[in-house]
Design a protein around this motif. Structure first.
Motif, mmCIF file in Angstrom:
data_model
loop_
_atom_site.group_PDB
_atom_site.id
_atom_site.type_symbol
_atom_site.label_atom_id
_atom_site.label_comp_id
_atom_site.label_asym_id
_atom_site.label_seq_id
_atom_site.Cartn_x
_atom_site.Cartn_y
_atom_site.Cartn_z
ATOM 1 N N GLY A 67 -0.965 5.907 -0.451
ATOM 2 C CA GLY A 67 0.027 4.978 0.089
ATOM 3 C C GLY A 67 -0.625 3.660 0.465
ATOM 4 N N ARG A 68 -0.055 3.010 1.461
ATOM 5 C CA ARG A 68 -0.577 1.701 1.892
ATOM 6 C C ARG A 68 -0.906 1.723 3.385
ATOM 7 N N GLY A 83 -1.560 -3.279 4.194
ATOM 8 C CA GLY A 83 -1.082 -3.440 2.820
ATOM 9 C C GLY A 83 -2.018 -2.922 1.748
ATOM 10 N N ASP A 84 -3.262 -2.602 2.110
ATOM 11 C CA ASP A 84 -4.203 -2.068 1.123
ATOM 12 C C ASP A 84 -3.680 -0.756 0.538
ATOM 13 N N ALA A 85 -3.833 -0.590 -0.771
ATOM 14 C CA ALA A 85 -3.460 0.655 -1.445
ATOM 15 C C ALA A 85 -4.623 1.639 -1.319
ATOM 16 N N ASP A 112 -4.470 -0.495 -11.416
ATOM 17 C CA ASP A 112 -3.527 -0.049 -12.446
ATOM 18 C C ASP A 112 -3.141 1.431 -12.321
ATOM 19 N N MET A 113 -3.562 2.096 -11.239
ATOM 20 C CA MET A 113 -3.178 3.491 -11.038
ATOM 21 C C MET A 113 -1.976 3.571 -10.102
ATOM 22 N N THR A 114 -1.012 4.424 -10.407
ATOM 23 C CA THR A 114 0.175 4.576 -9.571
ATOM 24 C C THR A 114 -0.145 5.450 -8.363
ATOM 25 N N HIS A 304 -14.235 7.773 -19.397
ATOM 26 C CA HIS A 304 -13.054 7.480 -18.575
ATOM 27 C C HIS A 304 -12.500 8.773 -17.989
ATOM 28 N N LEU A 305 -12.261 8.781 -16.685
ATOM 29 C CA LEU A 305 -11.722 9.948 -15.990
ATOM 30 C C LEU A 305 -10.226 9.773 -15.764
ATOM 31 N N GLN A 306 -9.507 10.881 -15.771
ATOM 32 C CA GLN A 306 -8.047 10.807 -15.667
ATOM 33 C C GLN A 306 -7.490 11.990 -14.898
ATOM 34 N N PRO A 307 -6.786 11.749 -13.773
ATOM 35 C CA PRO A 307 -6.111 12.861 -13.092
ATOM 36 C C PRO A 307 -4.954 13.357 -13.951
ATOM 37 N N LEU A 308 -4.667 14.627 -13.864
ATOM 38 C CA LEU A 308 -3.582 15.205 -14.653
ATOM 39 C C LEU A 308 -2.464 15.654 -13.723
ATOM 40 N N VAL A 309 -1.296 15.032 -13.882
ATOM 41 C CA VAL A 309 -0.120 15.372 -13.075
ATOM 42 C C VAL A 309 0.789 16.283 -13.896
ATOM 43 N N ASP A 310 1.066 17.462 -13.358
ATOM 44 C CA ASP A 310 1.938 18.407 -14.049
ATOM 45 C C ASP A 310 3.404 18.053 -13.849
ATOM 46 N N SER A 311 3.784 17.796 -12.591
ATOM 47 C CA SER A 311 5.187 17.544 -12.266
ATOM 48 C C SER A 311 5.284 16.829 -10.925
#
Length: 340
Positions: A67-68, A83-85, A112-114, A304-311
């Protein structure tokens, strides 16, 4: 504020969204307005009354959040501003609209990451990083067996083993999960339901076995683990999905290989330093991860590393999210979206 809550231990049906008091940041703490959290096995155990939060921790579910920054407590160093993410590893309280976090446990969200993606990082990736580097001392070229390879920790561990220039081998329960682990970088994967993973591991390693085992299963795997563990290997237990009661000559088998058992529970480590003048463990872990791993989540980094979101489930559907995890069908993380 609203938070995930249950009044008494039991099934997912006991969960609901409750209005509770918004926390105030204490000395050296940061208030974070949460956009997303994620679900972990610890949340399921806590809901059942089998894993209470550590002393002094929030009794609200949630071991990670993104969050922020919404407020700063007294004594903050100035590292963070409103305000920092940010994302954070927590001892509890993440599945709520606000949470307070010691400033040293916050990490910047990669560009660029959500928030949804970021919420899938702290618990799983810090756990995997800790097990491999702080506990297992993984070395280049070593072979690492990762049980529950398609879980959040498993997917993170596969990529971190690759980052360490070691060789990840996994177990999983379906072909779909094995395919996901291969895509994440697993060198080999075996279905524990229809084949003897220890025999397959020995075959893959030409009889030499693995140097490290990351085990969240426990009792039911002990013989097979020791069968495929190399001489001087490290067996790291961080969960007991099948229980902890072992029947058999474990110590003799362990001794014959000069092997070692290590155990780890990250959540229960105190925020305060246990030894005077030494860095706080979790802060040291977060700092090392931020410096050594976090840059690889940004575009252009190699590997490059990438988290994997199932749902993704909204907070008001928290019970459905728990049911989904109990079915053990998720590949990667189940994320909880927090209402504005």
């Amino acid at each position: 504020m609203f938070a995930a809550y249950f009044d008494c231990p039991g099934g997912p049906e006991n969960l609901y969204m409750k209005e509770v008091m918004k926390p105030d940041p204490g000395e050296g703490e940061v208030l974070v307005k949460v956009s997303a959290s994620a679900l972990n096995r610890a949340d399921l155990l806590q809901r059942r009354g089998k894993y209470p939060p550590p002393k002094g921790a929030s009794d609200i579910l949630g071991l990670e959040a993104a969050g922020r920054v919404a407020g700063l407590g007294p004594g903050c160093s100035g590292r963070w501003k409103i305000g920092d993410a940010v994302m954070a590893l927590l001892s509890g309280g993440g599945q709520a609209q606000f949470v307070t976090v010691p400033e040293g446990l916050l990490m910047p969200i990669p560009k660029d990451m959500t928030f949804i993606q970021a919420a899938a990082i702290p618990e799983a990736w810090l756990t995997a990083f800790q097990l491999l580097h702080f506990v297992g001392k993984v070395q280049e070229g070593e072979r690492v067996l990762i049980h529950a390879g398609a879980s959040g920790v498993g997917i993170a561990a596969i990529q971190l083993v690759r980052l360490a220039k070691a060789i990840p081998i996994v177990t999983a329960g379906t072909q779909e999960k094995l395919e996901a682990t291969a895509k994440a970088g697993a060198a080999a994967g075996f279905n524990y339901k229809n084949e003897d993973f220890s025999e397959k591991v020995l075959e893959f390693t030409q009889g030499s076995g693995v140097d490290i085992i990351l085990d969240c299963v426990g009792a039911s795997y002990w013989e097979k683990n020791l069968n495929c563990l190399s001489t001087d290997g490290r067996w790291i237990i961080y969960g007991l999905l099948s229980g902890g009661e072992v029947h058999g000559d474990l110590l003799a088998r362990l001794l014959s290989k000069r092997a070692s058992i290590h155990t780890s529970l990250l959540r229960s480590r105190d925020k305060k330093a246990s030894i005077l003048f030494f860095p706080q463990y979790k802060e040291q872990l977060v700092r090392a991860f931020t410096e050594e791993v976090l840059p690889h989540f940004s575009g252009g980094a190699s590997p490059h590393l990438q988290p994997l979101v199932d749902s993704v489930y909204p907070l008001h559907a928290i019970a459905e999210a728990h049911r989904a995890m109990e079915e053990n069908k998720n590949i990667g993380k189940i994320v909880i979206e927090i209402p504005v």
